[in-house]
Design an enzyme around this catalytic site. Structure first.
Site, PDB file in Angstrom:
ATOM      1  N   ASP A  22       1.162  -1.300  -0.316  1.00  0.00           N
ATOM      2  CA  ASP A  22      -0.229   0.154  -0.090  1.00  0.00           C
ATOM      3  C   ASP A  22       0.872   0.601   0.051  1.00  0.00           C
ATOM      4  O   ASP A  22       1.936   1.426   0.517  1.00  0.00           O
ATOM      5  CB  ASP A  22      -0.794   0.288   1.034  1.00  0.00           C
ATOM      6  CG  ASP A  22      -0.096   0.449   2.564  1.00  0.00           C
ATOM      7  OD1 ASP A  22       0.735  -0.576   2.896  1.00  0.00           O
ATOM      8  OD2 ASP A  22      -0.541   0.733   3.173  1.00  0.00           O
TER       9      ASP A  22
ATOM     10  N   GLU B 124       0.242  -1.649   6.025  1.00  0.00           N
ATOM     11  CA  GLU B 124       1.026  -0.045   6.851  1.00  0.00           C
ATOM     12  C   GLU B 124       1.486   1.002   6.653  1.00  0.00           C
ATOM     13  O   GLU B 124       1.549   1.699   8.035  1.00  0.00           O
ATOM     14  CB  GLU B 124       2.771  -0.596   6.083  1.00  0.00           C
ATOM     15  CG  GLU B 124       4.189  -0.227   6.770  1.00  0.00           C
ATOM     16  CD  GLU B 124       4.667   0.777   6.708  1.00  0.00           C
ATOM     17  OE1 GLU B 124       5.517   1.422   7.698  1.00  0.00           O
ATOM     18  OE2 GLU B 124       4.409   1.964   6.187  1.00  0.00           O
TER      19      GLU B 124
HETATM   20 ZN   LIG Z   1       6.851   1.525   4.203  1.00  0.00          ZN
END
Ligand SMILES: [Zn+2]
Length: 384
Positions: free
Chosen positions: A84, A145
């Site tokens: 992501d 993340e």
């Molecule tokens: Zn990263």
């Protein structure tokens, strides 16, 4: 032993093409469909390039997480990556994948699609050269993340527990690609102060100002900062009051705490959580706690870095250095469970910024570093 670097250098254009493919499928953390589309592409590539297997871990809210497996052996090495990005859908139109001189640009190219390409190519190259390290590599490619890993944390920790070593493919620091051997732990708090409202002209003395109380607490919290031991406490937002002529009944603040060690967390947390109001008649509520534990530079982390440095010197002709950063990554979650070396992604700059880019000629070099690290760490079993 085959020469990983030589082979990878011959694959530089193919690596760049793979990187372009990954960058051109946008993957904002909050867009499940887009993230899954990229996940599908990465799975396809991973299977054909590494000969490994890929398990798709379904996720209701965010993109499905990917767990690749490669190789066979007595113990496990974890490669940790996220796919992501902080970018929004459509950002690619104004900031497309492009090559300018020795740099390649595009959203997420540095943080951290470049790391994913280097990881896949490291395994591909080991396979191509018929090098079979005595270990199983688990390659986690998560999807959340950049928003704090709400749905992947548990998976990451489970795999870290099973692993002897963790290699994190996050971007390194500076234009010389410094590895990250320490990351500060992060604490996050919200302070809510309640006072007593009063007309500031008629009844000022009856009021208990929540803003005044918060001002006391802001000074108190900021005094907990101690650069000599790497501790910072930052009141990052304040809100409060209703009008200029009213003694404020309410005020609140968001607080960010960064420390180098768990021991420092143990010391400082009570000083924050047991805060005492300075003004009689006001009340303080505190919510929050540790968001990410510190990645501490233990002896084992130091040994991993030394290994990387030797590989750099002897096989890659580069001089690797290590740094500490106040920024957190998923490496913070793995560090308490297995020795973790972070910053193994591509050399470049501009994470989360429009000038985000990678240095093209370093991509094969960093990928070779990863391949050699896997090969060497596979020989260094930590426990049976
Ligand atoms: Zn990263």
């Amino acid at each position: 032993m085959g020469d990983l670097l030589e082979y990878l250098k011959s694959q530089q254009n193919e690596m760049l093409k793979m990187l372009q493919t990954l960058v051109e499928i946008e993957s904002p953390s909050l867009e499940k469909e887009m993230n899954d589309l990229l996940g599908k592409k990465i799975t396809e590539i991973f299977l054909s390039f590494t000969g490994g297997t890929m398990e798709i871990i379904p996720n209701q809210t965010y993109g499905n997480h990917l767990r690749g497996r490669w190789g066979q052996g007595d113990h496990q090495i974890l490669l940790l990556a996220h796919r992501d990005t902080v970018w929004q859908s459509g950002d690619l139109l104004t900031n497309p994948f492009r090559i300018e001189g020795n740099k390649a640009y595009g959203p997420g190219i540095f943080d951290m699609k470049g790391g994913i390409v280097q990881g896949i190519y490291a395994l591909h190259t080991l396979r191509h050269l018929q090098i079979n390290p005595n270990c199983q590599v688990v390659f986690l490619i998560t999807s959340d993340e950049e928003i704090g890993s709400p749905s992947s944390r548990q998976i990451i920790e489970e795999e870290a527990k099973k692993s002897d070593y963790v290699l994190v493919l996050e971007p390194p620091m500076y234009d010389y690609g410094a590895l990250k051997t320490a990351r500060k732990g992060v604490g996050m708090y919200k302070l809510k102060v309640t006072g007593q409202a009063a007309h500031s002209g008629i009844d000022h003395q009856k009021g208990k100002s929540a803003i005044e109380e918060l001002a006391h607490q802001t000074l108190y919290l900021h005094k907990l900062t101690d650069y000599t031991i790497g501790t910072t406490v930052n009141v990052g937002t304040v809100n409060g009051g209703t009008r200029g002529n009213v003694v404020a009944a309410e005020a609140e603040a968001e607080v960010d705490v960064r420390v180098r060690t768990q021991a420092e967390f143990d010391r400082i947390i009570p000083l924050i959580e047991n805060i005492v109001p300075a003004i009689e008649g006001t009340r303080i509520e505190i919510e929050g706690g540790i968001n990410r534990p510190p990645l501490e530079r233990t002896k084992e982390v130091g040994n991993m870095f030394e290994l990387a440095r030797n590989i750099g010197k002897e096989k890659l002709g580069i001089d690797l250095v290590e740094v500490e950063t106040g920024g957190a990554s998923d490496g913070n979650f793995t560090a308490p469970l297995a020795p973790t070396l972070d910053g193994l992604g591509p050399v470049g700059d501009g994470a989360h910024a429009v000038h985000e880019h990678v240095l093209i000629q370093d991509i094969p070099v960093r990928s070779a570093l990863l391949g050699y690290l896997i090969e060497e760490l596979a020989r260094q079993k930590r426990h049976s």
